[in-house]
Enzyme design. Structure first.
Site, PDB file in Angstrom:
ATOM      1  N   ALA A  65      14.011  -0.336  -2.393  1.00 56.43           N
ATOM      2  CA  ALA A  65      14.478  -0.897  -1.130  1.00 56.43           C
ATOM      3  C   ALA A  65      15.583  -1.909  -1.350  1.00 56.43           C
ATOM      4  O   ALA A  65      15.508  -2.761  -2.221  1.00 56.43           O
ATOM      5  CB  ALA A  65      13.316  -1.559  -0.394  1.00 56.43           C
ATOM      6  N   GLY A 109       9.655   1.247  -4.907  1.00 54.53           N
ATOM      7  CA  GLY A 109       9.697   1.987  -3.655  1.00 54.53           C
ATOM      8  C   GLY A 109      10.168   3.423  -3.825  1.00 54.53           C
ATOM      9  O   GLY A 109       9.761   4.317  -3.077  1.00 54.53           O
ATOM     10  N   GLU A 112       7.246   5.463  -4.827  1.00 54.73           N
ATOM     11  CA  GLU A 112       6.422   5.753  -3.655  1.00 54.73           C
ATOM     12  C   GLU A 112       7.045   6.852  -2.801  1.00 54.73           C
ATOM     13  O   GLU A 112       6.349   7.737  -2.293  1.00 54.73           O
ATOM     14  CB  GLU A 112       6.212   4.515  -2.812  1.00 54.73           C
ATOM     15  CG  GLU A 112       5.318   4.794  -1.624  1.00 54.73           C
ATOM     16  CD  GLU A 112       4.822   3.556  -0.934  1.00 54.73           C
ATOM     17  OE1 GLU A 112       3.922   3.696  -0.092  1.00 54.73           O
ATOM     18  OE2 GLU A 112       5.341   2.471  -1.213  1.00 54.73           O
TER      19      GLU A 112
END
Length: 258
Positions: A65, A109, A112
């Site tokens: 991110a 992130g 994920e």
């Protein structure tokens, strides 16, 4: 689509490509909004049967991110990855099969985001990691919740507590990754997986995915006793009639997704 992604649809396949290679494909608010539009289009368009998410460049699939909280068009915060991860906002669940083509670093992130896919194909130099504790950043723990469900318990705990990464070969051995290939073959391999998925009835494939994921956290007896609306809807579809017709006529089925 614009703002840091490429979005293409051809022959029932959607390709979503993270396209900020100079920023290691990190996700900023504009990119997050564009991803939300892409996933929404994939979910709602009946002519899209399978999706692939990949990235440009060779170094990083995504650096995670680069946002303080993305926003949808009305200013509401949404989850990282255009809502795909469920971290930091509402969760947008992909209804169609999703293949992740991971060509480089998949850390934080980005890891994920890859775990949101149904199939993961990785280049042989792609590492996976959960670095939060080593850099002193702990926010929403979505990555940890997903990882503990997709990797062996002690492997995940070691990754979380030490920040140490696993390489693509280890990820394949632990069952996280379906296939590891050289970088030059990554796009071809992801497309091959998409072809194999699309060879079946798209409505049956989508219904099967919905049945599995919507009941994955339920006790077996509850899952067995639950009627699945997408499966019941498939019984009245054109594709359901095509299946026995193709068998009787000894030909390949011609699916329409209707």
């Amino acid at each position: 689509m614009s703002s840091g992604i490429l979005f293409d649809v051809e022959n029932h396949f959607a390709c979503v490509t993270l396209d900020r290679p100079k920023a290691l494909n990190s996700i900023d608010p504009e990119m997050d909004a564009a991803l939300f539009e892409a996933w929404s289009e994939i979910n709602s368009n009946p002519d899209i049967w399978v999706a692939v998410v990949g990235a440009t460049g060779e170094e990083a699939f995504c650096a995670g991110a680069n946002v303080t909280g993305g926003t949808e068009g009305d200013g509401r915060r949404m989850a990282l990855g255009g809502g795909l991860t469920g971290v930091g906002g509402p969760l947008l669940t992909p209804r169609k099969p999703l293949i992740a083509a991971v060509q480089g670093y998949s850390i934080g992130g980005a890891f994920e985001l890859a775990m949101c896919a149904d199939i993961i194909v990785a280049s042989d130099i792609a590492p996976f990691g959960i670095p939060e504790t080593t850099v002193g950043i702990i926010g929403e723990a979505g990555i940890m919740h997903r990882a503990i469900r997709q990797l062996p318990h002690h492997i995940v705990m070691a990754m979380i507590l030490t920040g140490e990464r696993i390489d693509a070969q280890q990820a394949e051995r632990y069952g996280l990754v379906n296939e590891v290939v050289p970088f030059e073959k990554l796009a071809e391999t992801a497309a091959s997986w998409a072809d194999r998925i699309a060879s079946g009835s798209p409505l049956a494939v989508h219904a099967a995915k919905d049945a599995v994921l919507s009941r994955a956290g339920r006790p077996l007896e509850v899952a067995l006793a639950t009627r699945e609306a997408p499966i019941e809807a498939y019984a009245n579809s054109v594709d359901r009639l095509e299946s026995p017709a193709a068998f009787a006529e000894k030909r390949a089925a011609q699916w329409t997704g209707r």
